[in-house]
Design a protein around this motif. Structure first.
Motif, PDB file in Angstrom:
ATOM      1  N   VAL A 241      -9.955  18.722  47.865  1.00 32.94           N
ATOM      2  CA  VAL A 241      -9.149  19.522  46.939  1.00 32.94           C
ATOM      3  C   VAL A 241      -7.727  18.962  46.875  1.00 32.94           C
ATOM      4  N   GLU A 242      -7.180  18.588  48.009  1.00 36.90           N
ATOM      5  CA  GLU A 242      -5.810  18.060  48.056  1.00 36.90           C
ATOM      6  C   GLU A 242      -5.698  16.743  47.291  1.00 36.90           C
ATOM      7  N   GLN A 243      -6.716  15.899  47.383  1.00 32.05           N
ATOM      8  CA  GLN A 243      -6.691  14.629  46.653  1.00 32.05           C
ATOM      9  C   GLN A 243      -6.746  14.853  45.146  1.00 32.05           C
ATOM     10  N   VAL A 244      -7.550  15.815  44.704  1.00 29.01           N
ATOM     11  CA  VAL A 244      -7.627  16.119  43.271  1.00 29.01           C
ATOM     12  C   VAL A 244      -6.317  16.745  42.807  1.00 29.01           C
ATOM     13  N   PHE A 245      -5.790  17.684  43.590  1.00 29.72           N
ATOM     14  CA  PHE A 245      -4.530  18.339  43.222  1.00 29.72           C
ATOM     15  C   PHE A 245      -3.397  17.317  43.121  1.00 29.72           C
ATOM     16  N   SER A 246      -3.410  16.316  43.973  1.00 23.82           N
ATOM     17  CA  SER A 246      -2.381  15.276  43.941  1.00 23.82           C
ATOM     18  C   SER A 246      -2.370  14.535  42.603  1.00 23.82           C
ATOM     19  N   ALA A 247      -3.553  14.333  42.021  1.00 24.08           N
ATOM     20  CA  ALA A 247      -3.636  13.638  40.726  1.00 24.08           C
ATOM     21  C   ALA A 247      -3.131  14.514  39.581  1.00 24.08           C
ATOM     22  N   ILE A 248      -3.087  15.820  39.811  1.00 23.53           N
ATOM     23  CA  ILE A 248      -2.584  16.750  38.798  1.00 23.53           C
ATOM     24  C   ILE A 248      -1.081  16.984  38.991  1.00 23.53           C
ATOM     25  N   SER A 249      -0.646  17.097  40.231  1.00 25.49           N
ATOM     26  CA  SER A 249       0.733  17.493  40.515  1.00 25.49           C
ATOM     27  C   SER A 249       1.745  16.355  40.424  1.00 25.49           C
ATOM     28  N   SER A 250       1.286  15.124  40.492  1.00 25.33           N
ATOM     29  CA  SER A 250       2.180  13.970  40.373  1.00 25.33           C
ATOM     30  C   SER A 250       2.341  13.629  38.891  1.00 25.33           C
TER      31      SER A 250
ATOM     32  N   CYS B 195       8.693  17.127  32.954  1.00 17.28           N
ATOM     33  CA  CYS B 195       7.504  17.576  33.662  1.00 17.28           C
ATOM     34  C   CYS B 195       7.952  18.281  34.940  1.00 17.28           C
ATOM     35  N   GLU B 196       8.235  19.570  34.804  1.00 14.13           N
ATOM     36  CA  GLU B 196       8.699  20.393  35.927  1.00 14.13           C
ATOM     37  C   GLU B 196       7.476  21.093  36.525  1.00 14.13           C
ATOM     38  N   PHE B 197       6.809  20.415  37.453  1.00 13.88           N
ATOM     39  CA  PHE B 197       5.551  20.924  37.995  1.00 13.88           C
ATOM     40  C   PHE B 197       5.820  22.031  39.016  1.00 13.88           C
ATOM     41  N   LYS B 198       5.988  23.231  38.476  1.00  7.44           N
ATOM     42  CA  LYS B 198       6.186  24.436  39.285  1.00  7.44           C
ATOM     43  C   LYS B 198       5.908  25.621  38.378  1.00  7.44           C
ATOM     44  N   SER B 199       5.617  26.768  38.950  1.00 10.12           N
ATOM     45  CA  SER B 199       5.396  27.960  38.137  1.00 10.12           C
ATOM     46  C   SER B 199       6.617  28.211  37.265  1.00 10.12           C
ATOM     47  N   GLY B 200       6.395  28.333  35.955  1.00 12.33           N
ATOM     48  CA  GLY B 200       7.481  28.534  35.005  1.00 12.33           C
ATOM     49  C   GLY B 200       8.140  27.246  34.544  1.00 12.33           C
TER      50      GLY B 200
END
Length: 141
Positions: free
Chosen positions: A14-23, A43-48
């Motif tokens: 899950v962490e590896q997949v999330f890394s491809a989304i969050s970067s 690209c402000e990857f945070k809630s809001g």
């Protein structure tokens, strides 16, 4: 409201997949249907957080996208509210599975008529998005 859903199991954590989304650098590489590239302005990857970018189509056209990361719950959920037309809310869920990570992709359109008009584009594009996400994750696992 009309919702299109699909899912994909990716042989990675899950962490590896999330890394491809969050970067933002990695997200820019795989986001969108086959043949598209992206230029991210914000690209402000945070809630809001705001997400403003241009998708460059294989036809040479540019498509401006204005979105917001409505929810970010590391490492299991990302909700994107697409503010420009066509308006939709995309929920990406990540859950551990026996083979790695089950990615669920649920795209809810506010206007059902708009959804019907773009369904022929959106349904295959969502599969292509997941193809590209899988390739990104496996290339950098």
């Amino acid at each position: 409201m009309t919702t299109f859903t699909t899912s994909r199991e990716i042989p990675a954590t899950v962490e590896q997949v999330f890394s491809a989304i969050s970067s933002s650098e990695r997200l820019a590489r795989w986001w969108g249907p086959a043949g598209f590239t992206n230029t991210f302005n914000v690209c402000e990857f945070k809630s809001g957080g705001r997400w403003s970018f241009v998708m460059h189509g294989p036809d040479g056209k540019n498509y401006l996208n204005e979105s917001m990361f409505a929810e970010v719950e590391s490492p299991t959920k990302v909700v994107v509210q697409h503010m420009s037309e066509p308006k939709f809310r995309l929920t990406i869920g990540l859950a551990a599975s026996p083979a790695g990570t089950m990615v669920s992709w649920s795209q809810a359109f506010e206007n059902s008529e708009v959804a019907r008009n773009v369904e022929h584009i959106v349904v295959p594009a969502n599969e292509q998005n997941l193809d590209r996400l899988t390739a990104e994750v496996l290339a950098r696992k």
